[in-house]
Design a protein around this motif. Structure first.
Motif, mmCIF file in Angstrom:
data_model
loop_
_atom_site.group_PDB
_atom_site.id
_atom_site.type_symbol
_atom_site.label_atom_id
_atom_site.label_comp_id
_atom_site.label_asym_id
_atom_site.label_seq_id
_atom_site.Cartn_x
_atom_site.Cartn_y
_atom_site.Cartn_z
ATOM 1 N N GLY A 52 54.923 30.923 23.308
ATOM 2 C CA GLY A 52 54.338 30.220 22.180
ATOM 3 C C GLY A 52 53.331 29.167 22.579
ATOM 4 O O GLY A 52 53.066 28.236 21.804
ATOM 5 N N VAL A 53 52.750 29.307 23.768
ATOM 6 C CA VAL A 53 51.795 28.321 24.279
ATOM 7 C C VAL A 53 50.388 28.906 24.230
ATOM 8 O O VAL A 53 50.119 29.969 24.797
ATOM 9 C CB VAL A 53 52.138 27.913 25.730
ATOM 10 N N ARG A 54 49.482 28.208 23.566
ATOM 11 C CA ARG A 54 48.080 28.625 23.526
ATOM 12 C C ARG A 54 47.384 28.199 24.824
ATOM 13 O O ARG A 54 47.946 27.450 25.620
ATOM 14 C CB ARG A 54 47.383 27.994 22.314
ATOM 15 N N THR A 55 46.151 28.665 25.014
ATOM 16 C CA THR A 55 45.428 28.333 26.241
ATOM 17 C C THR A 55 44.000 27.896 25.958
ATOM 18 O O THR A 55 43.399 28.274 24.953
ATOM 19 C CB THR A 55 45.381 29.532 27.214
ATOM 20 N N THR A 56 43.486 27.087 26.861
ATOM 21 C CA THR A 56 42.051 26.832 26.939
ATOM 22 C C THR A 56 41.642 27.208 28.350
ATOM 23 O O THR A 56 42.224 26.733 29.329
ATOM 24 C CB THR A 56 41.702 25.369 26.600
ATOM 25 N N LEU A 57 40.689 28.083 28.475
ATOM 26 C CA LEU A 57 40.328 28.685 29.756
ATOM 27 C C LEU A 57 39.027 28.113 30.299
ATOM 28 O O LEU A 57 38.040 27.984 29.571
ATOM 29 C CB LEU A 57 40.202 30.197 29.598
ATOM 30 N N ASP A 58 39.042 27.787 31.580
ATOM 31 C CA ASP A 58 37.893 27.180 32.237
ATOM 32 C C ASP A 58 37.486 28.031 33.428
ATOM 33 O O ASP A 58 38.284 28.238 34.356
ATOM 34 C CB ASP A 58 38.276 25.761 32.698
ATOM 35 N N VAL A 59 36.250 28.551 33.396
ATOM 36 C CA VAL A 59 35.685 29.228 34.561
ATOM 37 C C VAL A 59 35.228 28.135 35.519
ATOM 38 O O VAL A 59 34.250 27.434 35.240
ATOM 39 C CB VAL A 59 34.508 30.137 34.172
ATOM 40 N N LEU A 60 35.919 27.966 36.625
ATOM 41 C CA LEU A 60 35.659 26.845 37.513
ATOM 42 C C LEU A 60 34.256 26.898 38.123
ATOM 43 O O LEU A 60 33.749 27.959 38.474
ATOM 44 C CB LEU A 60 36.707 26.806 38.631
ATOM 45 N N GLY A 61 33.678 25.717 38.235
ATOM 46 C CA GLY A 61 32.332 25.578 38.778
ATOM 47 C C GLY A 61 31.598 24.484 38.035
ATOM 48 O O GLY A 61 31.778 24.321 36.838
ATOM 49 N N GLU A 62 30.808 23.705 38.748
ATOM 50 C CA GLU A 62 30.059 22.601 38.140
ATOM 51 C C GLU A 62 28.893 22.247 39.045
ATOM 52 O O GLU A 62 28.843 22.641 40.207
ATOM 53 C CB GLU A 62 30.964 21.384 37.937
ATOM 54 N N ASP A 63 27.945 21.489 38.494
ATOM 55 C CA ASP A 63 26.793 21.026 39.267
ATOM 56 C C ASP A 63 26.089 22.161 40.002
ATOM 57 O O ASP A 63 25.907 22.139 41.217
ATOM 58 C CB ASP A 63 27.225 19.943 40.271
ATOM 59 N N VAL A 64 25.709 23.194 39.224
ATOM 60 C CA VAL A 64 24.970 24.294 39.833
ATOM 61 C C VAL A 64 23.625 23.792 40.331
ATOM 62 O O VAL A 64 23.082 22.801 39.835
ATOM 63 C CB VAL A 64 24.781 25.456 38.836
ATOM 64 N N THR A 65 23.081 24.464 41.321
ATOM 65 C CA THR A 65 21.831 24.029 41.938
ATOM 66 C C THR A 65 20.655 24.948 41.633
ATOM 67 O O THR A 65 19.518 24.622 41.962
ATOM 68 C CB THR A 65 21.996 23.944 43.464
ATOM 69 N N ARG A 66 20.937 26.090 40.987
ATOM 70 C CA ARG A 66 19.871 27.034 40.653
ATOM 71 C C ARG A 66 20.092 27.598 39.250
ATOM 72 O O ARG A 66 21.239 27.817 38.855
ATOM 73 C CB ARG A 66 19.840 28.188 41.670
ATOM 74 N N PRO A 67 19.009 27.893 38.509
ATOM 75 C CA PRO A 67 19.168 28.475 37.170
ATOM 76 C C PRO A 67 19.973 29.774 37.179
ATOM 77 O O PRO A 67 20.709 30.052 36.229
ATOM 78 C CB PRO A 67 17.726 28.716 36.713
#
Length: 306
Positions: A52-67
């Motif tokens: 009975g637990v919902r989720t919020t999903l995060d694709v890990l990664g931050e501060d990208v350096t290229r488009p």
């Protein structure tokens, strides 16, 4: 002080290389990170859904350096949303997105381009019945993130955001966001911030948290009470007593206090677990170690006993 020291050490290139390159660290990382691919994330969603637990999903990664990296992030989220929908897991679940992972820091037009990517992602997510929340990063990005939020909410009013009670400015931001339909995840904050912008003492962070929670509730917003602090959980339960069912929800991180989240679910509260996954896990993992001495001690014991 503890968090600043840990994050400072974790930021050293040699430490990062040692941790990410060691096979000994992987079992500990798996406590906080669901896996490296969509299939692993969906497996975690199924397991939580059974309780009975919902989720919020995060694709890990931050501060990208290229488009190109930003576009790859969007593609990864699109695959995730499609996977949730195909598995019949879209309803009640959401994705959480860092704008730095969408290229917010890539030059003068970075913020505008990141917002465009977020809008495209939100359109895809909401078309499949999946909610979206914009993650909050360090204090230098709060204004940019709230500006992007306004753009997304103009088209997708359910778009959520995050506020960090450690920042001096947050009570004002909470007041601005305290209106019906406003989904706000309230956290203490896990970034190493200077005293000029953030409360250095835990007591002040906690007081600000409760004050902001009251503001959001009284304004008719939908607070997402994201904390592992059992004292604050109990205060939140007291504040919710007598209010309409579903006036707020409780959130905790993957791998932390799962039993407490199940207790809250059994008591009739909406509950959710923040489930991160992906290969770029180091920054997230470092913040989890810095949050609590117990997490760092667990990591150290695991390396010694492996």
């Amino acid at each position: 002080m503890f968090a600043q020291v840990v994050l400072g050490v974790a930021g050293a290139p040699r430490v990062r290389s040692l941790v990410t390159g060691s096979s000994l660290s992987r079992p500990v990382v798996r406590r906080f990170v669901a896996g490296e691919d969509v299939d692993s994330a969906l497996g975690a969603v199924r397991a939580l859904d059974a309780h009975g637990v919902r989720t919020t999903l995060d694709v890990l990664g931050e501060d990208v350096t290229r488009p190109e990296q930003a576009e790859e992030t969007v593609a990864a989220y699109r695959d995730l949303v499609a996977g949730l929908a195909a598995a019949g897991l879209a309803e009640g679940n959401e994705v959480s997105v860092k704008l730095s992972a969408l290229g917010q820091g890539l030059g003068p037009d970075g913020p505008a381009r990141a917002t465009e990517r977020a809008l495209a992602l939100a359109a895809h997510a909401y078309a499949h019945g999946v909610d979206v929340t914009l993650d909050m990063e360090d204090h230098t990005r709060v204004d940019l993130t709230l500006e992007a939020l306004r753009s997304l909410r103009a088209e997708f009013p359910r778009t959520g955001c995050v506020l960090q009670s450690m920042l001096h400015r947050t009570p004002g931001d909470a007041a601005d966001l305290a209106h019906p339909g406003s989904r706000v995840r309230l956290v203490k904050g896990a970034y190493a911030e200077p005293a000029e912008v953030a409360h250095p003492a835990k007591r002040d962070v906690d007081l600000a948290y409760v004050r902001c929670l009251r503001t959001l509730l009284d304004g008719g917003a939908y607070p997402m009470v994201a904390t592992h602090d059992l004292r604050i959980v109990r205060i939140a339960e007291e504040l919710l007593a007598g209010r309409a069912p579903g006036a707020a929800e409780f959130q905790m991180l993957y791998g932390i206090r799962a039993d407490e989240l199940r207790r809250l679910a059994a008591a009739g509260h909406v509950v959710r677990t923040y489930v991160p996954f992906g290969t770029d896990w180091y920054a997230y993992f470092s913040r989890r170690l810095a949050e609590r001495p117990a997490n760092l001690a667990f990591f150290a014991r695991s390396l010694v006993t492996a």
